[in-house]
Design a protein around this motif. Structure first.
Motif, PDB file in Angstrom:
ATOM      1  N   PRO A  38     -25.028  84.767  57.757  1.00 41.19           N
ATOM      2  CA  PRO A  38     -25.433  85.856  56.886  1.00 41.19           C
ATOM      3  C   PRO A  38     -24.776  85.760  55.513  1.00 41.19           C
ATOM      4  N   ASN A  39     -25.055  86.688  54.638  1.00 41.02           N
ATOM      5  CA  ASN A  39     -24.435  86.735  53.307  1.00 41.02           C
ATOM      6  C   ASN A  39     -22.922  86.710  53.436  1.00 41.02           C
ATOM      7  N   GLY A  40     -22.312  85.861  52.624  1.00 42.73           N
ATOM      8  CA  GLY A  40     -20.858  85.839  52.588  1.00 42.73           C
ATOM      9  C   GLY A  40     -20.199  85.071  53.712  1.00 42.73           C
ATOM     10  N   ALA A  41     -20.994  84.377  54.544  1.00 46.65           N
ATOM     11  CA  ALA A  41     -20.431  83.659  55.690  1.00 46.65           C
ATOM     12  C   ALA A  41     -19.608  82.449  55.270  1.00 46.65           C
ATOM     13  N   GLY A  42     -19.928  81.895  54.078  1.00 41.75           N
ATOM     14  CA  GLY A  42     -19.214  80.716  53.605  1.00 41.75           C
ATOM     15  C   GLY A  42     -20.109  79.496  53.440  1.00 41.75           C
ATOM     16  N   LYS A  43     -21.417  79.680  53.505  1.00 40.65           N
ATOM     17  CA  LYS A  43     -22.351  78.558  53.429  1.00 40.65           C
ATOM     18  C   LYS A  43     -22.258  77.832  52.090  1.00 40.65           C
ATOM     19  N   THR A  44     -22.360  78.597  51.004  1.00 50.13           N
ATOM     20  CA  THR A  44     -22.330  77.975  49.679  1.00 50.13           C
ATOM     21  C   THR A  44     -20.968  77.333  49.412  1.00 50.13           C
ATOM     22  N   THR A  45     -19.920  77.982  49.877  1.00 52.55           N
ATOM     23  CA  THR A  45     -18.586  77.407  49.710  1.00 52.55           C
ATOM     24  C   THR A  45     -18.508  76.043  50.398  1.00 52.55           C
ATOM     25  N   ALA A  46     -19.036  75.950  51.607  1.00 52.38           N
ATOM     26  CA  ALA A  46     -19.021  74.673  52.333  1.00 52.38           C
ATOM     27  C   ALA A  46     -19.815  73.617  51.570  1.00 52.38           C
ATOM     28  N   GLY A  83     -28.959  73.626  44.671  1.00 52.22           N
ATOM     29  CA  GLY A  83     -28.096  74.789  44.877  1.00 52.22           C
ATOM     30  C   GLY A  83     -28.875  76.050  45.190  1.00 52.22           C
ATOM     31  N   GLN A  84     -28.141  77.093  45.527  1.00 46.68           N
ATOM     32  CA  GLN A  84     -28.769  78.360  45.897  1.00 46.68           C
ATOM     33  C   GLN A  84     -29.522  78.976  44.714  1.00 46.68           C
ATOM     34  N   TYR A  85     -28.972  78.796  43.520  1.00 47.44           N
ATOM     35  CA  TYR A  85     -29.638  79.321  42.333  1.00 47.44           C
ATOM     36  C   TYR A  85     -30.118  78.137  41.512  1.00 47.44           C
ATOM     37  N   ASP A 160     -29.066  74.252  49.621  1.00 50.70           N
ATOM     38  CA  ASP A 160     -28.480  75.567  49.886  1.00 50.70           C
ATOM     39  C   ASP A 160     -29.573  76.627  49.823  1.00 50.70           C
ATOM     40  N   GLU A 161     -29.945  77.143  50.973  1.00 45.68           N
ATOM     41  CA  GLU A 161     -31.034  78.125  51.100  1.00 45.68           C
ATOM     42  C   GLU A 161     -32.285  77.689  50.344  1.00 45.68           C
ATOM     43  N   PRO A 162     -32.831  76.513  50.718  1.00 43.43           N
ATOM     44  CA  PRO A 162     -33.935  75.942  49.947  1.00 43.43           C
ATOM     45  C   PRO A 162     -35.184  76.805  49.900  1.00 43.43           C
ATOM     46  N   SER A 331     -19.898  91.736  44.536  1.00 46.85           N
ATOM     47  CA  SER A 331     -18.961  92.522  45.323  1.00 46.85           C
ATOM     48  C   SER A 331     -17.572  91.874  45.323  1.00 46.85           C
ATOM     49  N   THR A 332     -17.520  90.548  45.106  1.00 41.56           N
ATOM     50  CA  THR A 332     -16.208  89.907  45.101  1.00 41.56           C
ATOM     51  C   THR A 332     -15.481  90.146  43.787  1.00 41.56           C
ATOM     52  N   SER A 333     -16.247  90.130  42.685  1.00 36.55           N
ATOM     53  CA  SER A 333     -15.573  90.314  41.402  1.00 36.55           C
ATOM     54  C   SER A 333     -15.013  91.731  41.296  1.00 36.55           C
TER      55      SER A 333
END
Ligand code: ATP
Ligand code: MG
Length: 338
Positions: A38-46, A83-85, A160-162, A331-333
């Motif tokens: 889900p959102n924030g799980a760490g996918k993009t970080t990985a 990338g995701q974006y 990343d989330e293609p 939400s992190t910032s």
């Protein structure tokens, strides 16, 4: 032999937030790993770590045998990333975007040109290819970005989330492109929030939550943990519940659940729509009138509910929520969980 993508004990912290908490990944050559979470799980970080955009605090990884920390340039030559974006140049045309990447990768003028035109065709962007990207829709940008990841024909791909933000038809088209790449021997790591997508494309699925793997296995293995497909039937007459259950038990692969107050039955099955048809015919033959029927396939929510006892946090929950949608990064910032 080591896997084409191999990572052990990846840790990444952002202040108080532990984005990755000891993640191990292994993707054999020519296979697809689906990183589901889900959102924030760490996918993009990985993905960012494995594509050298981010350094891990702990852990190590190799891509095609090349160490990420000691030879990042060498790693970059072997990978493609979408990338995701979407990272596309607004001012340039679609064609120019791809050709620029071709030149950056030293494909040579002629080769870069052919390859760019080929990819525009494959991603259904021929008509838009000579228009500046600023005139593109979100889905078109997404497709162009994916095409960009393929220009240099890298043997290892990170997506990343293609398909997030693509309409159903573009999503299916993209799945076909991905299958084609894998058939030609590419090794792929893709992230997704959709169980169905992982199910369609991945040889192995790793479910992550809070930066660690909470389950891994083939789609079938995960589904058998989660319960797989279920027929969901509501019947008209409460007196027929017992009979309906007996009928469904003949096609089910496990216990049939009965929710008597709403005259509803849930039967775990294998064999998808074919089994559904068989079940409906059997119910009809038994003279049981059905008021509603559906085939429920496990979603990320089901996987989550089963594995963690709570629902996955979705970005796009429903139409009504659209107005409240926000970039998870925001939400992190503002320092959310501290
Ligand atoms: N640059 C950053 N600074 C601070 N925290 C961050 C940063 N990037 C990510 N995080 C946090 O790390 C965690 C993992 O984020 P990540 O982007 O990897 O998740 P994700 O699985 O890709 O989510 P999504 O599905 O929303 O894309 C989240 O808690 C996020 O808020
Ligand atoms: Mg992400």
């Amino acid at each position: 032999m080591t896997a084409t993508i191999s990572a052990t004990g990846l840790v990444k912290r952002y202040g108080e937030v532990t984005a990755l908490d000891g993640l191990d990944l292994s993707v054999p050559e020519g296979t697809v790993l689906g990183l589901l979470g889900p959102n924030g799980a760490g996918k993009t970080t990985a993905v960012s770590i494995l594509t050298t955009l981010l350094e891990p605090d702990e852990g190590q990884a190799t891509i095609a045998g090349v160490d990420l920390r000691t030879r990042p340039d060498e790693v970059r030559r072997r990978i493609g990333l979408s990338g995701q974006y979407a990272a596309v140049d607004e001012v340039l045309t679609g064609y120019e975007n791809l050709d620029m990447i071709g030149r950056l990768y030293h494909l040579g003028k002629a080769r870069s040109k052919t390859r760019s035109r080929e990819l525009l065709e494959r991603f259904d962007l021929v008509d838009a290819g000579d228009r500046p990207v600023k005139t593109y829709s979100g889905g078109m940008r997404r497709r162009l970005d994916l095409a960009g990841a393929l220009v240099a024909e890298p043997p290892v791909l990170f997506l990343d989330e293609p398909t997030t933000g693509l309409d159903p038809r573009s999503r299916i088209d993209l799945w076909a492109v991905i299958r084609e790449l894998v058939a030609k021997g590419s090794t792929l790591l893709l992230t997704t929030q959709y169980m169905e997508e992982a199910d369609q494309l991945a040889d192995e699925i790793v479910v992550i939550d809070h930066g660690t793997a909470i389950a891994r296995g083939t789609s079938d293995q995960l589904k058998s943990q989660v319960g797989g497909d279920r027929i969901d039937v509501s019947i008209d007459d409460a007196d027929q519940l017992g009979r309906a259950r007996a009928v469904l038990e003949r096609v089910a692969v496990g216990d049939v659940e009965v929710d008597a107050p709403v005259r509803r039955l849930l039967a775990p099955i294998s064999g998808g729509a074919g089994t559904l048809t068989t079940a409906l015919r059997a119910l009809d033959d038994a003279g049981i009138a059905i008021s509603d029927v559906g085939l429920r396939r496990p979603t990320l929510d089901d996987v989550f509910l089963t594995l963690t006892g709570r629902r996955a946090e979705h970005e796009e929950t429903s139409e009504d929520d659209a107005g409240r949608e926000s970039d998870p990064r925001e939400s992190t910032s503002s320092g959310a969980p501290s």
